[in-house]
Design an enzyme around this catalytic site. Structure first.
Site, PDB file in Angstrom:
ATOM      1  N   GLN A   1       4.123  -0.792  -0.056  1.00 39.87           N
ATOM      2  CA  GLN A   1       3.969  -1.220  -1.465  1.00 39.87           C
ATOM      3  C   GLN A   1       2.455  -1.137  -2.107  1.00 39.87           C
ATOM      4  O   GLN A   1       1.386  -1.399  -1.725  1.00 39.87           O
ATOM      5  CB  GLN A   1       4.174  -2.909  -1.260  1.00 39.87           C
TER       6      GLN A   1
ATOM      7  N   LYS B   1      13.619  -6.495  -1.954  1.00 42.45           N
ATOM      8  CA  LYS B   1      14.079  -5.667  -1.354  1.00 42.45           C
ATOM      9  C   LYS B   1      14.636  -5.729  -0.139  1.00 42.45           C
ATOM     10  O   LYS B   1      15.681  -4.961   0.102  1.00 42.45           O
ATOM     11  CB  LYS B   1      12.528  -4.372  -1.109  1.00 42.45           C
TER      12      LYS B   1
ATOM     13  N   ASP C   1       9.948   6.574  -1.937  1.00 37.85           N
ATOM     14  CA  ASP C   1       9.352   6.290  -3.424  1.00 37.85           C
ATOM     15  C   ASP C   1       9.168   7.721  -4.170  1.00 37.85           C
ATOM     16  O   ASP C   1       8.624   7.673  -5.602  1.00 37.85           O
ATOM     17  CB  ASP C   1       7.900   5.813  -3.245  1.00 37.85           C
TER      18      ASP C   1
HETATM   19  N1  GUN Z   1       4.423  -1.253  -6.809  1.00 38.91           N
HETATM   20  C1  GUN Z   1       5.106  -1.439  -8.243  1.00 38.91           C
HETATM   21  N2  GUN Z   1       5.951  -0.742  -8.114  1.00 38.91           N
HETATM   22  C2  GUN Z   1       6.107  -0.101  -7.280  1.00 38.91           C
HETATM   23  C3  GUN Z   1       6.851   1.078  -6.568  1.00 38.91           C
HETATM   24  O1  GUN Z   1       8.097   1.496  -7.262  1.00 38.91           O
HETATM   25  N3  GUN Z   1       6.757   1.386  -5.252  1.00 38.91           N
HETATM   26  C4  GUN Z   1       5.788   0.861  -4.344  1.00 38.91           C
HETATM   27  N4  GUN Z   1       5.641   1.558  -3.488  1.00 38.91           N
HETATM   28  N5  GUN Z   1       4.856   0.031  -5.093  1.00 38.91           N
HETATM   29  C5  GUN Z   1       5.003  -0.408  -6.250  1.00 38.91           C
END
Ligand code: GUN
Length: 297
Positions: free
Chosen positions: A98, A54, A121
């Site tokens: 996350q 990311k 998100d």
């Molecule tokens: N963990 C796995 N996929 C995601 C996601 O799309 N967003 C977040 N914040 N954590 C994750």
């Protein structure tokens, strides 16, 4: 293999290029740099890989990337204090915590402490409610990526039978809302659904998001259907090596489907591309500017 391959890797590259163009325009015309803060608590190896990726892609798109790596023992109050600081920071337009969080932290409480306008998100209850009522919201990245690919492939989705296998808050439920918003007739199925094979065979659009390796065989797929495989499962391969597979059995499904996303290289790359898109969208909204075309639901 009669099915057309839907190339998520190429599609994601196009989305990222569009995002980068918009970032350039925001900087040159408005002196704005969209900023994304990513918070990682603990050292889960898969999460570390995601977070690194990311950060890299955010910087490549010309945006500001703020990474906060916290100790696994971080207290809830310290995490909430950091989120409050990021909520108030004008250089931060998107905040992502996350998941999964360590067990001593209340994920719902943490997610709902993020300013909904910065919730890239789309997990905050306000955004979930806005999406469910057809109002402008931040949309979860993976289902948004699936929707973009479906719209690109079909044009209009109106009137199609869509079956979403999986009922998670991250993928299944928001995916169903998005398909409903595009006038599909939507069924949410899951591992306990009776006659799951029969339900899947009714789908013009079949979205598999159950997290079970190769669970859906080709004879569950209606001839000519579009199969979107959200699964990313690591399984034992030949000679002790591991390989990635989806939630559908690719070989047999590709014989029957009209179009299918591969794993890897299908839905996966779209998730981060949509996270970047959401960050640009959040930055535009925060500054009262027009949102980029084609990057939101
Ligand atoms: N963990 C796995 N996929 C995601 C996601 O799309 N967003 C977040 N914040 N954590 C994750």
């Amino acid at each position: 293999m009669p099915a057309t391959l839907i190339d998520g890797k190429a599609f994601a590259a196009r989305v990222r290029a569009k995002v980068a163009d918009h970032v350039t325009r925001l900087r040159e015309e408005h002196g704005l740099v969209p900023g994304l803060a990513v918070v990682l608590v603990g050292e889960d190896p898969a999460s570390q890989v995601y977070v690194r990726s990311k950060g890299k892609q955010t910087a490549e798109a010309g945006m500001a990337s703020f990474e906060h790596k916290l100790d696994v023992k971080t207290s809830e109050s310290d995490l909430l204090a950091l989120i409050a600081k990021l909520n108030a920071d004008p250089e931060v337009h998107g905040i992502l915590v996350q998941l999964p969080l360590p067990a001593h932290l209340d994920s719902d409480l943490v997610i709902n402490s993020i300013d909904p306008a910065k919730d890239v998100d789309g997990f905050h209850i306000s955004n979930v409610g806005l999406l469910g009522t057809g109002q402008k919201s931040m949309v979860p990245c993976t289902p948004l990526g699936c929707l973009m690919m479906l719209r690109d492939h079909h044009g209009s989705l109106s009137g199609m039978n869509a079956v979403v296998v999986g009922r998670s808050n991250i993928v299944g439920k928001p995916m169903a809302q998005l398909l409903l918003g595009d006038s599909c007739t939507v069924t949410i199925a899951h591992s306990r659904t009776r006659n799951l094979a029969e339900v899947c065979r009714g789908a013009d659009i079949l979205v598999a998001a159950v997290g079970r390796p190769e669970m859906i065989p080709g004879d569950w797929v209606k001839p000519g259907a579009t199969v979107i495989d959200v699964g990313i499962n690591r399984v034992e391969g030949a000679e002790g090596k591991t390989r990635l597979v989806g939630d559908v059995d690719f070989a047999s499904c590709a014989e029957v489907a009209g179009a299918i996303t591969p794993v890897p290289g299908g839905v996966g790359p779209m998730t981060i591309a949509c996270l970047l898109a959401n960050t640009v969208t959040a930055c535009c909204r925060a500054n009262g500017l027009t949102e980029p075309e084609g990057l939101t639901a």
